[in-house]
Motif scaffolding. Structure first.
Motif, PDB file in Angstrom:
ATOM      1  N   VAL A 176     -32.740  -6.938   7.051  1.00 26.19           N
ATOM      2  CA  VAL A 176     -32.403  -5.556   6.685  1.00 26.19           C
ATOM      3  C   VAL A 176     -33.200  -4.616   7.587  1.00 26.19           C
ATOM      4  O   VAL A 176     -34.302  -4.204   7.249  1.00 26.19           O
ATOM      5  CB  VAL A 176     -32.718  -5.273   5.201  1.00 26.19           C
ATOM      6  N   GLY A 177     -32.632  -4.300   8.738  1.00 26.75           N
ATOM      7  CA  GLY A 177     -33.272  -3.393   9.681  1.00 26.75           C
ATOM      8  C   GLY A 177     -32.861  -1.954   9.436  1.00 26.75           C
ATOM      9  O   GLY A 177     -32.092  -1.665   8.509  1.00 26.75           O
ATOM     10  N   PRO A 178     -33.337  -1.015  10.270  1.00 33.80           N
ATOM     11  CA  PRO A 178     -32.999   0.408  10.088  1.00 33.80           C
ATOM     12  C   PRO A 178     -31.497   0.669  10.076  1.00 33.80           C
ATOM     13  O   PRO A 178     -31.007   1.469   9.273  1.00 33.80           O
ATOM     14  CB  PRO A 178     -33.666   1.074  11.303  1.00 33.80           C
ATOM     15  N   ALA A 179     -30.759   0.016  10.967  1.00 34.37           N
ATOM     16  CA  ALA A 179     -29.307   0.239  11.028  1.00 34.37           C
ATOM     17  C   ALA A 179     -28.628  -0.256   9.747  1.00 34.37           C
ATOM     18  O   ALA A 179     -27.719   0.398   9.225  1.00 34.37           O
ATOM     19  CB  ALA A 179     -28.720  -0.479  12.240  1.00 34.37           C
ATOM     20  N   THR A 180     -29.075  -1.400   9.243  1.00 31.64           N
ATOM     21  CA  THR A 180     -28.516  -1.945   8.000  1.00 31.64           C
ATOM     22  C   THR A 180     -28.828  -1.029   6.826  1.00 31.64           C
ATOM     23  O   THR A 180     -27.975  -0.789   5.963  1.00 31.64           O
ATOM     24  CB  THR A 180     -29.088  -3.354   7.734  1.00 31.64           C
ATOM     25  N   GLY A 218     -24.499   5.388  12.265  1.00 33.35           N
ATOM     26  CA  GLY A 218     -23.581   4.707  13.168  1.00 33.35           C
ATOM     27  C   GLY A 218     -24.183   4.525  14.551  1.00 33.35           C
ATOM     28  O   GLY A 218     -24.015   3.477  15.188  1.00 33.35           O
ATOM     29  N   SER A 219     -24.910   5.541  15.016  1.00 32.99           N
ATOM     30  CA  SER A 219     -25.583   5.444  16.322  1.00 32.99           C
ATOM     31  C   SER A 219     -26.648   4.354  16.299  1.00 32.99           C
ATOM     32  O   SER A 219     -26.775   3.576  17.259  1.00 32.99           O
ATOM     33  CB  SER A 219     -26.215   6.798  16.679  1.00 32.99           C
ATOM     34  N   LEU A 220     -27.418   4.302  15.218  1.00 33.47           N
ATOM     35  CA  LEU A 220     -28.445   3.250  15.077  1.00 33.47           C
ATOM     36  C   LEU A 220     -27.809   1.869  15.053  1.00 33.47           C
ATOM     37  O   LEU A 220     -28.309   0.925  15.675  1.00 33.47           O
ATOM     38  CB  LEU A 220     -29.237   3.464  13.782  1.00 33.47           C
ATOM     39  N   LEU A 221     -26.712   1.754  14.322  1.00 33.62           N
ATOM     40  CA  LEU A 221     -26.017   0.467  14.221  1.00 33.62           C
ATOM     41  C   LEU A 221     -25.490   0.037  15.586  1.00 33.62           C
ATOM     42  O   LEU A 221     -25.535  -1.151  15.934  1.00 33.62           O
ATOM     43  CB  LEU A 221     -24.866   0.565  13.213  1.00 33.62           C
ATOM     44  N   PHE A 222     -25.026   0.996  16.379  1.00 35.68           N
ATOM     45  CA  PHE A 222     -24.526   0.668  17.715  1.00 35.68           C
ATOM     46  C   PHE A 222     -25.662   0.148  18.601  1.00 35.68           C
ATOM     47  O   PHE A 222     -25.482  -0.824  19.340  1.00 35.68           O
ATOM     48  CB  PHE A 222     -23.880   1.903  18.353  1.00 35.68           C
ATOM     49  N   LEU A 223     -26.832   0.776  18.516  1.00 33.20           N
ATOM     50  CA  LEU A 223     -27.977   0.312  19.299  1.00 33.20           C
ATOM     51  C   LEU A 223     -28.392  -1.098  18.881  1.00 33.20           C
ATOM     52  O   LEU A 223     -28.738  -1.937  19.721  1.00 33.20           O
ATOM     53  CB  LEU A 223     -29.160   1.275  19.127  1.00 33.20           C
ATOM     54  N   LEU A 229     -23.110  -7.425   8.803  1.00 27.69           N
ATOM     55  CA  LEU A 229     -24.139  -6.380   8.830  1.00 27.69           C
ATOM     56  C   LEU A 229     -25.536  -6.972   8.681  1.00 27.69           C
ATOM     57  O   LEU A 229     -26.513  -6.452   9.225  1.00 27.69           O
ATOM     58  CB  LEU A 229     -23.870  -5.360   7.715  1.00 27.69           C
ATOM     59  N   LEU A 230     -25.632  -8.072   7.948  1.00 25.20           N
ATOM     60  CA  LEU A 230     -26.930  -8.736   7.739  1.00 25.20           C
ATOM     61  C   LEU A 230     -27.331  -9.613   8.934  1.00 25.20           C
ATOM     62  O   LEU A 230     -28.346 -10.308   8.865  1.00 25.20           O
ATOM     63  CB  LEU A 230     -26.886  -9.581   6.461  1.00 25.20           C
ATOM     64  N   THR A 231     -26.555  -9.578  10.009  1.00 26.87           N
ATOM     65  CA  THR A 231     -26.798 -10.350  11.244  1.00 26.87           C
ATOM     66  C   THR A 231     -27.241 -11.790  10.947  1.00 26.87           C
ATOM     67  O   THR A 231     -28.326 -12.208  11.339  1.00 26.87           O
ATOM     68  CB  THR A 231     -27.839  -9.649  12.141  1.00 26.87           C
ATOM     69  N   PRO A 232     -26.382 -12.556  10.244  1.00 24.65           N
ATOM     70  CA  PRO A 232     -26.802 -13.864   9.717  1.00 24.65           C
ATOM     71  C   PRO A 232     -27.242 -14.877  10.777  1.00 24.65           C
ATOM     72  O   PRO A 232     -28.174 -15.648  10.538  1.00 24.65           O
ATOM     73  CB  PRO A 232     -25.557 -14.360   8.981  1.00 24.65           C
ATOM     74  N   PHE A 233     -26.612 -14.863  11.951  1.00 25.83           N
ATOM     75  CA  PHE A 233     -26.922 -15.888  12.946  1.00 25.83           C
ATOM     76  C   PHE A 233     -28.233 -15.574  13.671  1.00 25.83           C
ATOM     77  O   PHE A 233     -28.979 -16.483  14.037  1.00 25.83           O
ATOM     78  CB  PHE A 233     -25.755 -16.050  13.913  1.00 25.83           C
ATOM     79  N   PHE A 234     -28.516 -14.280  13.855  1.00 28.28           N
ATOM     80  CA  PHE A 234     -29.830 -13.900  14.392  1.00 28.28           C
ATOM     81  C   PHE A 234     -30.919 -14.235  13.375  1.00 28.28           C
ATOM     82  O   PHE A 234     -31.977 -14.767  13.734  1.00 28.28           O
ATOM     83  CB  PHE A 234     -29.854 -12.407  14.728  1.00 28.28           C
ATOM     84  N   VAL A 235     -30.650 -13.928  12.109  1.00 31.07           N
ATOM     85  CA  VAL A 235     -31.607 -14.249  11.039  1.00 31.07           C
ATOM     86  C   VAL A 235     -31.865 -15.757  11.004  1.00 31.07           C
ATOM     87  O   VAL A 235     -33.016 -16.197  10.875  1.00 31.07           O
ATOM     88  CB  VAL A 235     -31.074 -13.763   9.668  1.00 31.07           C
ATOM     89  N   LEU A 236     -30.802 -16.541  11.142  1.00 28.52           N
ATOM     90  CA  LEU A 236     -30.933 -18.001  11.115  1.00 28.52           C
ATOM     91  C   LEU A 236     -31.801 -18.500  12.262  1.00 28.52           C
ATOM     92  O   LEU A 236     -32.666 -19.357  12.065  1.00 28.52           O
ATOM     93  CB  LEU A 236     -29.536 -18.627  11.188  1.00 28.52           C
ATOM     94  N   SER A 237     -31.593 -17.945  13.449  1.00 31.66           N
ATOM     95  CA  SER A 237     -32.382 -18.402  14.600  1.00 31.66           C
ATOM     96  C   SER A 237     -33.858 -18.048  14.437  1.00 31.66           C
ATOM     97  O   SER A 237     -34.737 -18.846  14.779  1.00 31.66           O
ATOM     98  CB  SER A 237     -31.828 -17.801  15.896  1.00 31.66           C
ATOM     99  N   ALA A 273     -41.694 -14.015   4.011  1.00 32.68           N
ATOM    100  CA  ALA A 273     -40.368 -13.924   3.390  1.00 32.68           C
ATOM    101  C   ALA A 273     -39.928 -12.468   3.262  1.00 32.68           C
ATOM    102  O   ALA A 273     -38.736 -12.162   3.343  1.00 32.68           O
ATOM    103  CB  ALA A 273     -40.388 -14.586   2.014  1.00 32.68           C
ATOM    104  N   VAL A 274     -40.903 -11.569   3.056  1.00 33.77           N
ATOM    105  CA  VAL A 274     -40.603 -10.139   2.918  1.00 33.77           C
ATOM    106  C   VAL A 274     -40.678  -9.444   4.272  1.00 33.77           C
ATOM    107  O   VAL A 274     -39.749  -8.757   4.697  1.00 33.77           O
ATOM    108  CB  VAL A 274     -41.568  -9.469   1.908  1.00 33.77           C
ATOM    109  N   VAL A 275     -41.832  -9.597   4.938  1.00 31.01           N
ATOM    110  CA  VAL A 275     -42.043  -9.026   6.274  1.00 31.01           C
ATOM    111  C   VAL A 275     -42.499 -10.141   7.194  1.00 31.01           C
ATOM    112  O   VAL A 275     -43.531 -10.761   6.931  1.00 31.01           O
ATOM    113  CB  VAL A 275     -43.112  -7.906   6.240  1.00 31.01           C
ATOM    114  N   PRO A 276     -41.763 -10.483   8.230  1.00 32.71           N
ATOM    115  CA  PRO A 276     -40.629  -9.738   8.790  1.00 32.71           C
ATOM    116  C   PRO A 276     -39.245 -10.290   8.450  1.00 32.71           C
ATOM    117  O   PRO A 276     -38.265  -9.718   8.875  1.00 32.71           O
ATOM    118  CB  PRO A 276     -40.865  -9.902  10.294  1.00 32.71           C
ATOM    119  N   LEU A 277     -39.129 -11.402   7.693  1.00 23.99           N
ATOM    120  CA  LEU A 277     -37.815 -12.031   7.527  1.00 23.99           C
ATOM    121  C   LEU A 277     -36.814 -11.159   6.757  1.00 23.99           C
ATOM    122  O   LEU A 277     -35.658 -11.032   7.159  1.00 23.99           O
ATOM    123  CB  LEU A 277     -37.974 -13.402   6.852  1.00 23.99           C
ATOM    124  N   ALA A 278     -37.250 -10.573   5.628  1.00 27.36           N
ATOM    125  CA  ALA A 278     -36.334  -9.694   4.874  1.00 27.36           C
ATOM    126  C   ALA A 278     -36.216  -8.337   5.565  1.00 27.36           C
ATOM    127  O   ALA A 278     -35.125  -7.839   5.821  1.00 27.36           O
ATOM    128  CB  ALA A 278     -36.814  -9.541   3.440  1.00 27.36           C
TER     129      ALA A 278
END
Length: 200
Positions: free
Chosen positions: A118-122, A81-86, A18-26, A108-113
């Motif tokens: 932690v986006g809208p879907a998260t 759920g709809s947001l998470l799907f998008l 849910l935290l999309t770790p690999f996108f966050v890493l990139s 570290a807070v905006v935009p990384l955190a």
């Protein structure tokens, strides 16, 4: 004990993706290109602390928010759920881009955190998770798995350059798309649960 362990592992895996770790890493790697090792690690620690504070606040705020706003949990399930799907579709298609930081904010807070980790879907999914875990024991297990997932992502950021050398840019892209597929399945389950509860 087995039930507790199974619940912890199940929630940990879901929250980790849910935290999309690999996108966050990139995205994190693109921010640290001109930093030395000490600065990179300090930034990784600040991001991890920021994410921990945000997700735990959201996790425990679910029930008060729903009761205050008069929103049913099932109604929120369909929306979140709809947001998470998008969000999942954007990961799979490779169209999710990093927002540019503002001059007067801590990256570290905006935009990384927020909103990268932690986006809208998260946010929506965390509110649901915190509200649907009933007893005190389940809520504590959920909180522990959430902390573990955040610390795992933080560890990935802490050793980000080494991970990039092991995985490679192509590997990161593939893992990001796999994350999107897993999130799409989670999104479908959340929506189906909400709809089924409405109809029952």
């Amino acid at each position: 004990m087995t039930i507790v362990t199974n619940l912890f592992i199940s929630l940990y895996i879901k929250l980790f993706f849910l935290l999309t770790p690999f996108f966050v890493l990139s995205v994190f790697l693109s921010f640290i290109e001109d930093m030395d090792v000490i600065e990179q690690r300090k930034l990784a620690i600040r991001v991890t602390i920021s994410v921990l504070v945000i997700v735990l606040t959201l996790y425990f705020a679910g029930n008060p928010i729903f009761s205050t706003l008069g929103i049913t949990l099932d109604g929120f399930r369909v929306g979140a759920g709809s947001l998470l799907f998008l969000s999942a579709v954007s990961l799979v298609s490779g169209k999710r881009t990093r927002p540019e930081p503002e001059d007067d904010t801590d990256v570290a807070v905006v935009p990384l955190a927020i909103p990268i980790t932690v986006g809208p879907a998260t946010i929506g999914t965390l509110l649901i998770l915190g509200a649907e875990l009933g007893g005190a024991t389940e809520r504590l297990i959920g909180a522990a798995s959430l902390i573990a997932a955040c610390l795992t992502v933080g560890l990935m950021l802490f050793v980000a350059p080494a991970l990039k050398r092991v995985i490679g840019s192509m590997g990161l892209a593939v893992l990001t798309k796999i994350t999107g597929l897993i999130l799409s399945a989670m999104a479908a389950q959340i929506v189906f649960t909400g709809v089924a509860n409405f109809l029952s």
